[in-house]
Motif scaffolding. Structure first.
Motif: not given
Ligand code: HSE
Length: 400
Positions: A99-101, A152-157, A190-192, A195-197, A199-201, A294-297
């Motif tokens: 849980n990165k948040a 590159i910390l977000n798979g969606t973007t 959160a992805d686009i 915000y998700d990236a 928290r990860k950085i 793989q950054g997600a899944g």
């Molecule tokens: N939504 C995030 C991503 C999931 O696309 O990388 C993994 O944290």
């Protein structure tokens, strides 16, 4: 026998159950003791599911069970995850989470609490999903001063940017496609928006420097303003646009940001496409080292979570030297951070632009009319803005 409880039986939680049960031979062998999921907490029912037998709706069943040594928090969100994690630690149980948040917001306090209680708090899967980057930073990258971390910390973007680049589609079209395929949430903010990236950085920076980095102080820009014309010009320059989480410590400052960057073929992250993530670190002895995966899944993330379970089980009774202190890093103004810039302007502004900038590299893209694009020399955003003076650029993107 080491008993494990899983909090949350969603995408990651069910993956953790599957990894521990289906790969029990290797997981137990690596611990040197049998690992068993003895409880799963979720509000929902799962009729016919293998976890049904160990399902509970009451967290006290886990807290008050002294045979449970390790709690896996994979519920997501801040509450009740935060309260549940602290309660487990108070009871002398070690915890791991994806849980990165939670880690970005409360990691410092939870790490302190765990140390005080003589247990451990690990969160490998919170950054880069299945990529084992946090443990590598903690255990292997121990001989260097690191001056730059970017990833590159977000798979969606990354999926969206890759599709836009490869297929010439607009951001909105690709986002819709990503939502239909389940790569983007129905609410994709959160992805686009990065915000998700962010928290990860923040987590990566805190871990590399051993001091707390407040994600709320990291300048964060997403990918919603990237257009087809940006992609066409980038390709013409033999570059790609990637969303980076980036931290750099140099003689001028300590910078951290999430922003789109143009990257050339010589950059190891140029070829990281689709839902894949990568993290590159630069050390004073090691030079560059990159982690890719793989950054997600469900299963890649669960594999990283179970890696933490193994680490916790192997180190029962021992406090691992992992994490950071509450001593906060003071971040510098990213408008002073120096990079080259990609700038797109209306053709009418081209002459004025050329007068204000020396040594710009023009990008030739014959299919685009009415606009021109340049790559500047290395400079800060403040200097760039001062030089742009009366020109209203159509786009400005940093170049790595
Ligand atoms: N939504 C995030 C991503 C999931 O696309 O990388 C993994 O944290």
């Amino acid at each position: 026998m080491i008993n494990v409880a899983i909090l949350g039986y969603g995408v990651v939680g069910s993956g953790v159950y599957k990894v521990i049960t289906e790969n029990n031979d290797v997981v137990s062998k690596n611990v040197g003791d049998e690992i068993k999921v003895s409880r799963v907490l979720d509000l929902r029912e799962f009729p016919g599911d293998p976890a049904e037998e160990v399902l509970t709706h009451d967290y006290d069943d886990i807290l008050n069970d002294d045979s449970i040594d390790i709690v896996v928090e994979v519920m997501g969100g801040l509450e009740p995850a935060n309260t549940f994690v602290r309660k487990a630690i108070e009871k002398g149980k070690s915890v791991c989470t994806s849980n990165k948040a939670l880690v970005a917001a409360f990691g410092t306090e939870i790490l302190d609490l765990a140390r005080a209680k003589g247990v451990n708090f690990l969160f490998e899967a919170s950054v880069g999903g299945g990529i084992p980057v946090l443990r590598a930073i903690n255990e292997s990258l121990t001989a260097d001063h690191f001056d730059k971390i970017y990833g590159i910390l977000n798979g969606t973007t990354n999926y969206i940017l890759t599709k836009m680049s490869e297929e010439g589609l607009s951001f909105d079209t690709v986002l819709k496609d990503a939502q239909e395929r389940g790569y983007a949430e129905r609410n994709p903010e959160a992805d686009i928006e990065g915000y998700d990236a962010c928290r990860k950085i923040a987590i990566l920076t805190s871990l590399v420097y051993g001091r707390f980095t407040d994600y709320e102080e990291i300048s964060t820009e997403g990918i919603t303003k990237i257009t087809n014309n940006d992609m066409i010009f980038a390709k013409a320059a033999e570059m790609e646009i990637k969303l980076f989480g980036l931290t750099e410590k140099n003689e001028k400052g300590f910078y951290s940001m999430v922003a789109p960057f143009l990257v050339g073929k010589e950059d190891p992250l140029y070829a990281v496409n689709g839902v894949y993530n990568a993290v590159n670190l630069h050390g004073d002895m090691l030079e560059d080292v990159m982690f890719y995966g793989q950054g997600a899944g469900s299963l890649p993330t669960a594999s990283a979570v179970v890696g933490d379970v193994v680490e916790l089980a192997k180190n029962k009774g021992k406090v691992l030297p992992f994490g950071w202190t509450a001593d906060k890093i003071t971040l510098s103004d990213i408008n002073e951070y120096e990079t080259a810039f990609f700038v797109r302007v209306n053709s009418g502004d081209a002459a004025s632009f050329k007068n204000s900038f020396e040594n710009v590299k023009m990008i030739e893209a014959p299919e685009i009319t009415g606009e021109v694009a340049f790559i500047t020399e290395k400079m800060s955003r403040n200097v760039l803005d001062a030089r742009l003076r009366d020109i209203e650029p159509l786009q400005v993107i940093r170049v790595n």
